[in-house]
Design a protein around this motif. Sequence first.
Motif, mmCIF file in Angstrom:
data_model
loop_
_atom_site.group_PDB
_atom_site.id
_atom_site.type_symbol
_atom_site.label_atom_id
_atom_site.label_comp_id
_atom_site.label_asym_id
_atom_site.label_seq_id
_atom_site.Cartn_x
_atom_site.Cartn_y
_atom_site.Cartn_z
ATOM 1 N N ASP A 1 -25.401 20.663 14.668
ATOM 2 C CA ASP A 1 -25.604 20.464 13.231
ATOM 3 C C ASP A 1 -25.090 19.120 12.735
ATOM 4 O O ASP A 1 -25.201 18.801 11.563
ATOM 5 C CB ASP A 1 -24.964 21.597 12.444
ATOM 6 C CG ASP A 1 -23.456 21.681 12.626
ATOM 7 O OD1 ASP A 1 -22.934 21.126 13.610
ATOM 8 O OD2 ASP A 1 -22.802 22.319 11.777
ATOM 9 N N LYS A 2 -24.543 18.304 13.637
ATOM 10 C CA LYS A 2 -23.992 17.002 13.248
ATOM 11 C C LYS A 2 -24.740 15.835 13.896
ATOM 12 O O LYS A 2 -24.268 14.713 13.902
ATOM 13 C CB LYS A 2 -22.519 16.941 13.627
ATOM 14 C CG LYS A 2 -21.705 18.095 13.064
ATOM 15 C CD LYS A 2 -20.629 17.606 12.156
ATOM 16 C CE LYS A 2 -19.706 18.679 11.658
ATOM 17 N NZ LYS A 2 -20.285 19.773 10.962
ATOM 18 N N ARG A 3 -25.903 16.109 14.431
ATOM 19 C CA ARG A 3 -26.661 15.047 15.111
ATOM 20 C C ARG A 3 -27.163 13.993 14.136
ATOM 21 O O ARG A 3 -27.406 12.862 14.522
ATOM 22 C CB ARG A 3 -27.784 15.651 15.934
ATOM 23 C CG ARG A 3 -27.198 16.420 17.107
ATOM 24 C CD ARG A 3 -28.219 17.053 17.984
ATOM 25 N NE ARG A 3 -27.523 17.789 19.049
ATOM 26 C CZ ARG A 3 -27.997 18.848 19.654
ATOM 27 N NH1 ARG A 3 -29.180 19.324 19.325
ATOM 28 N NH2 ARG A 3 -27.308 19.444 20.593
ATOM 29 N N GLY A 4 -27.301 14.330 12.871
ATOM 30 C CA GLY A 4 -27.690 13.355 11.859
ATOM 31 C C GLY A 4 -26.572 12.397 11.498
ATOM 32 O O GLY A 4 -26.783 11.439 10.759
ATOM 33 N N LEU A 5 -25.389 12.627 12.018
ATOM 34 C CA LEU A 5 -24.248 11.741 11.759
ATOM 35 C C LEU A 5 -24.070 10.698 12.866
ATOM 36 O O LEU A 5 -23.152 9.887 12.801
ATOM 37 C CB LEU A 5 -22.961 12.564 11.625
ATOM 38 C CG LEU A 5 -22.967 13.599 10.502
ATOM 39 C CD1 LEU A 5 -21.685 14.419 10.523
ATOM 40 C CD2 LEU A 5 -23.170 12.922 9.152
ATOM 41 N N ILE A 6 -24.929 10.734 13.864
ATOM 42 C CA ILE A 6 -24.826 9.779 14.969
ATOM 43 C C ILE A 6 -25.448 8.454 14.524
ATOM 44 O O ILE A 6 -26.656 8.249 14.604
ATOM 45 C CB ILE A 6 -25.534 10.321 16.236
ATOM 46 C CG1 ILE A 6 -24.934 11.653 16.675
ATOM 47 C CG2 ILE A 6 -25.453 9.298 17.367
ATOM 48 C CD1 ILE A 6 -25.696 12.345 17.796
ATOM 49 N N SER A 7 -24.607 7.549 14.030
ATOM 50 C CA SER A 7 -25.119 6.248 13.587
ATOM 51 C C SER A 7 -25.224 5.268 14.753
ATOM 52 O O SER A 7 -25.996 4.316 14.704
ATOM 53 C CB SER A 7 -24.231 5.658 12.492
ATOM 54 O OG SER A 7 -22.936 5.416 12.999
ATOM 55 N N ARG A 8 -24.458 5.508 15.786
ATOM 56 C CA ARG A 8 -24.504 4.683 16.991
ATOM 57 C C ARG A 8 -24.768 5.574 18.174
ATOM 58 O O ARG A 8 -24.225 6.677 18.219
ATOM 59 C CB ARG A 8 -23.179 3.921 17.186
ATOM 60 C CG ARG A 8 -22.896 2.937 16.086
ATOM 61 C CD ARG A 8 -23.818 1.720 16.217
ATOM 62 N NE ARG A 8 -23.499 0.708 15.228
ATOM 63 C CZ ARG A 8 -24.268 0.442 14.180
ATOM 64 N NH1 ARG A 8 -25.368 1.121 13.964
ATOM 65 N NH2 ARG A 8 -23.943 -0.508 13.346
ATOM 66 N N PRO A 9 -25.598 5.185 19.068
ATOM 67 C CA PRO A 9 -26.169 3.853 19.215
ATOM 68 C C PRO A 9 -27.216 3.573 18.139
ATOM 69 O O PRO A 9 -27.849 4.495 17.615
ATOM 70 C CB PRO A 9 -26.821 3.897 20.594
ATOM 71 C CG PRO A 9 -27.178 5.329 20.791
ATOM 72 C CD PRO A 9 -26.089 6.109 20.103
ATOM 73 N N ALA A 10 -27.398 2.302 17.870
ATOM 74 C CA ALA A 10 -28.429 1.875 16.932
ATOM 75 C C ALA A 10 -29.801 2.185 17.527
ATOM 76 O O ALA A 10 -29.942 2.360 18.746
ATOM 77 C CB ALA A 10 -28.302 0.377 16.670
ATOM 78 N N PHE A 11 -30.808 2.242 16.693
ATOM 79 C CA PHE A 11 -32.148 2.548 17.180
ATOM 80 C C PHE A 11 -32.595 1.554 18.245
ATOM 81 O O PHE A 11 -33.226 1.938 19.238
ATOM 82 C CB PHE A 11 -33.160 2.619 16.033
ATOM 83 C CG PHE A 11 -34.552 2.891 16.522
ATOM 84 C CD1 PHE A 11 -34.862 4.083 17.161
ATOM 85 C CD2 PHE A 11 -35.550 1.944 16.384
ATOM 86 C CE1 PHE A 11 -36.131 4.341 17.648
ATOM 87 C CE2 PHE A 11 -36.823 2.194 16.865
ATOM 88 C CZ PHE A 11 -37.117 3.387 17.495
ATOM 89 N N ALA A 12 -32.262 0.279 18.080
ATOM 90 C CA ALA A 12 -32.643 -0.734 19.081
ATOM 91 C C ALA A 12 -32.057 -0.395 20.451
ATOM 92 O O ALA A 12 -32.707 -0.618 21.484
ATOM 93 C CB ALA A 12 -32.192 -2.116 18.633
ATOM 94 N N GLU A 13 -30.856 0.185 20.474
ATOM 95 C CA GLU A 13 -30.260 0.591 21.756
ATOM 96 C C GLU A 13 -31.000 1.787 22.350
ATOM 97 O O GLU A 13 -31.143 1.888 23.576
ATOM 98 C CB GLU A 13 -28.785 0.932 21.567
ATOM 99 C CG GLU A 13 -27.912 -0.261 21.241
ATOM 100 C CD GLU A 13 -26.501 0.165 20.918
ATOM 101 O OE1 GLU A 13 -25.711 0.350 21.866
ATOM 102 O OE2 GLU A 13 -26.210 0.336 19.712
ATOM 103 N N VAL A 14 -31.460 2.686 21.506
ATOM 104 C CA VAL A 14 -32.240 3.832 21.981
ATOM 105 C C VAL A 14 -33.553 3.334 22.586
ATOM 106 O O VAL A 14 -33.989 3.813 23.637
ATOM 107 C CB VAL A 14 -32.484 4.860 20.853
ATOM 108 C CG1 VAL A 14 -33.506 5.919 21.267
ATOM 109 C CG2 VAL A 14 -31.167 5.511 20.454
ATOM 110 N N VAL A 15 -34.173 2.337 21.958
ATOM 111 C CA VAL A 15 -35.410 1.758 22.496
ATOM 112 C C VAL A 15 -35.145 1.163 23.879
ATOM 113 O O VAL A 15 -35.903 1.395 24.822
ATOM 114 C CB VAL A 15 -35.998 0.702 21.536
ATOM 115 C CG1 VAL A 15 -37.114 -0.099 22.199
ATOM 116 C CG2 VAL A 15 -36.494 1.361 20.260
#
Length: 154
Positions: A97-111
């Motif tokens: 229920d806290k996955r929306g709080l994951i600000s890092r890694p940034a989206f560019a890192e996920v890419v």
Amino acid sequence: MNQQNMSDATPRHDIAALFAATRARSDALAAPLSAEDMMLQSMTDARPTKWHLAHTTWFFEEFILKPRVPSYRSPDDRFAVLFNSYYVQAGPRHARDKRGLISRPAFAEVVRYRETVEAGIQALLAQDRADLAEISALVELGCHHEMQHQELLC
């Protein structure tokens, strides 16, 4: 037809094409969203888009690359916890229920993570290996897993 027979009957290039098409579909579903949009978790039982993209990548990494490519190293060891979901045997997980709080890694890192894992899977499928049928079956399973997450994204 059992899983072994299905894998033996599915040519390597078909599995590679399925993998590429599945990954491209996820990217296309996420394309209209900003990095900020991809962080939102609209309710406890929903997952943010960024998490879906990273989790499906983690699946390929955890169950295919790590056990079969001795030289493979994850771009970030934190991903094993952040992007695991229900796989108890794979280790600890970030609170659902806290996955929306994951600000890092940034989206560019996920890419970049997705690109690294995709290159690893493609290289593995291109090799002549005794366990290629097993790898192909796992890649196919991973693609169906990602398709389920695509449904959730929609």
